[in-house]
Design an enzyme around this catalytic site. Structure first.
Site, PDB file in Angstrom:
ATOM      1  N   ALA A   1     -26.170 -22.619  -3.377  1.00  0.00           N
ATOM      2  CA  ALA A   1     -26.105 -22.066  -2.020  1.00  0.00           C
ATOM      3  C   ALA A   1     -25.838 -20.564  -2.026  1.00  0.00           C
ATOM      4  O   ALA A   1     -25.095 -20.050  -2.863  1.00  0.00           O
ATOM      5  CB  ALA A   1     -25.023 -22.777  -1.220  1.00  0.00           C
TER       6      ALA A   1
ATOM      7  N   CYS B   1     -22.212 -27.084   6.887  1.00  0.00           N
ATOM      8  CA  CYS B   1     -21.156 -26.075   6.967  1.00  0.00           C
ATOM      9  C   CYS B   1     -20.475 -26.106   8.336  1.00  0.00           C
ATOM     10  O   CYS B   1     -21.121 -26.349   9.350  1.00  0.00           O
ATOM     11  CB  CYS B   1     -21.727 -24.677   6.744  1.00  0.00           C
ATOM     12  SG  CYS B   1     -22.687 -24.516   5.243  1.00  0.00           S
TER      13      CYS B   1
END
Length: 304
Positions: free
Chosen positions: A46, A130
Site C-alpha cells: 500500500a 481504511c
C-alpha cells in the site's frame, strides 16, 4: 493458446496467480529467490501520500490457521515509491497492481492521479478498508454511498483501471459491490482481512498493541469463497479473489466460486516460493479434473 491465461481490464495475465498486497513488499526481497516474471501479476504494498510509520508493536500475532496483523499501512510515501520502488519493478514483464490507501478522499485522489506515472503499474487496487478520518473513523468500505463516492472520485483521475478491495466486515457484501460497480470500478479484489483479537493470558490484555488486527490465512477462506460466490451471482465484474489460499485446489475453488484470478497473501510468509509452486502445479491438477483451460472453466461457470 496459453491455457492459464487471463484477460481482465488492464491486465494480461500469463497465469492467474499473484502475491497479495502487504505480503510481498515491493518485490525486491522475493526477487532474490525466484524470477518475478513467473508471476501472473504483483500486488504491491500500500502507498499513501506521505510516509507512514505504522502502528506500535506488537502488531502481528499467530492464530489457529492464520495470523492477526495491525501493521498500520507502514510505507515510505508516494514520492519515494515512484522514485525508488516502482523503477525496480519496471525491469520485469509482470504487470504491477499498485495498492492505494488513505485517510481522506483527497489522499486517495492524490495518489491515484500519479501512481500511473510508472510504466510498470497497469492497474490500481483501492484499499477502502481504511478509516475515514473525516467521518468518525468509519471505514470507507462499510458504507455503499461512501464507497461509491470514493470510487467515482478516483476513476475521474486514474490513468489505469481501478480494482476496489472489499472489506468482509460488512453486513451485506453484495450491496457494497454493486455500489462500487455502479461508480465505474473496473474490477473488485476480495476479501480483505476479518477483524479479530487475541488475549495474552498473563497480562489479560490484547496481544496486538492496537487491540484488534486483521485476521488472514486459511481460517478466512470459507468466508472469502462465500462472498465471491454471492457477488458473482449478481454481477459479471472481474474479481481477483484472495483469503487463505494455500494449495492449488484452493486456487481452483476460488476460480469456480467466481474469481477470475487469485492472490496469495499469508502463505508467502510461511513459504516464499508458494506462488511459483502453485503456478507449476496448476496445469497437472487441471488435467486431473478435466479442465482444459481457465477460459473454458469460466464458460462452464457462466452456464451453470
Amino acid at each position: 493458446m496459453n491455457r492459464l491465461a487471463v484477460e481482465i481490464p488492464g491486465l494480461s495475465l500469463k497465469n492467474p496467480i499473484m502475491p497479495a498486497s502487504g505480503c510481498f513488499g515491493f518485490g525486491q526481497e522475493y526477487s532474490k529467490y525466484y524470477d518475478l516474471n513467473e508471476l501472473g501479476a504483483i500486488m504491491a504494498k500500500a502507498v499513501t501520500p506521505e510516509p507512514r510509520l505504522g502502528n506500535p508493536t506488537p502488531r502481528v500475532a499467530e492464530t489457529a490457521s492464520g495470523m492477526l496483523n495491525a501493521i498500520g499501512l507502514q510505507n515510505p510515501g508516494l514520492e519515494h515509491v515512484l522514485a525508488h520502488e516502482l523503477p525496480f519493478l519496471e525491469q520485469f514483464e509482470t504487470p504491477i497492481i499498485a495498492n492505494v490507501a488513505g485517510a481522506t478522499e483527497d489522499d486517495y485522489v492524490q495518489v491515484c492521479a500519479r501512481i500511473g506515472e510508472s510504466k510498470a503499474v497497469k492497474a490500481i487496487e483501492l484499499n477502502i478498508s481504511c478509516p475515514n478520518v473525516k467521518h468518525g473513523g468509519i471505514a470507507f468500505g462499510t458504507d455503499p454511498d461512501v464507497a461509491h463516492r470514493l470510487t467515482k472520485a478516483v476513476k475521474n483521475v486514474a490513468t489505469v483501471p481501478v480494482y476496489v478491495k472489499l472489506s468482509p466486515n460488512v453486513a451485506d457484501i453484495v450491496s457494497i459491490a454493486q455500489a462500487i460497480e455502479a461508480a465505474g470500478a473496473d474490477g473488485l479484489t476480495m476479501i480483505n482481512t476479518l477483524l479479530g483479537m487475541r488475549i495474552d493470558l498473563k497480562t489479560r490484555k490484547p496481544i496486538i498493541a492496537n487491540g484488534t488486527g486483521g485476521l488472514s490465512g486459511p481460517a478466512i477462506k470459507p468466508v472469502a469463497i462465500r462472498m465471491i460466490h454471492q457477488v458473482r451471482e449478481v454481477s459479471n465484474i472481474p474479481i481477483i479473489g484472495m483469503g487463505g489460499v494455500q494449495t492449488v485446489d484452493d486456487v481452483l475453488e476460488f476460480l469456480i466460486a467466481g474469481a477470475d484470478a487469485v492472490a496469495v497473501g499469508t502463505m508467502n510468509f510461511t513459504d516464499p516460493f508458494i506462488c511459483p509452486k502453485l503456478i507449476s502445479e496448476l496445469p497437472k491438477r487441471m488435467d486431473e479434473l478435466g479442465i482444459s483451460s481457465l477460459q473454458e472453466l469460466k464458460k462452464e461457470r457462466a452456464n451453470q
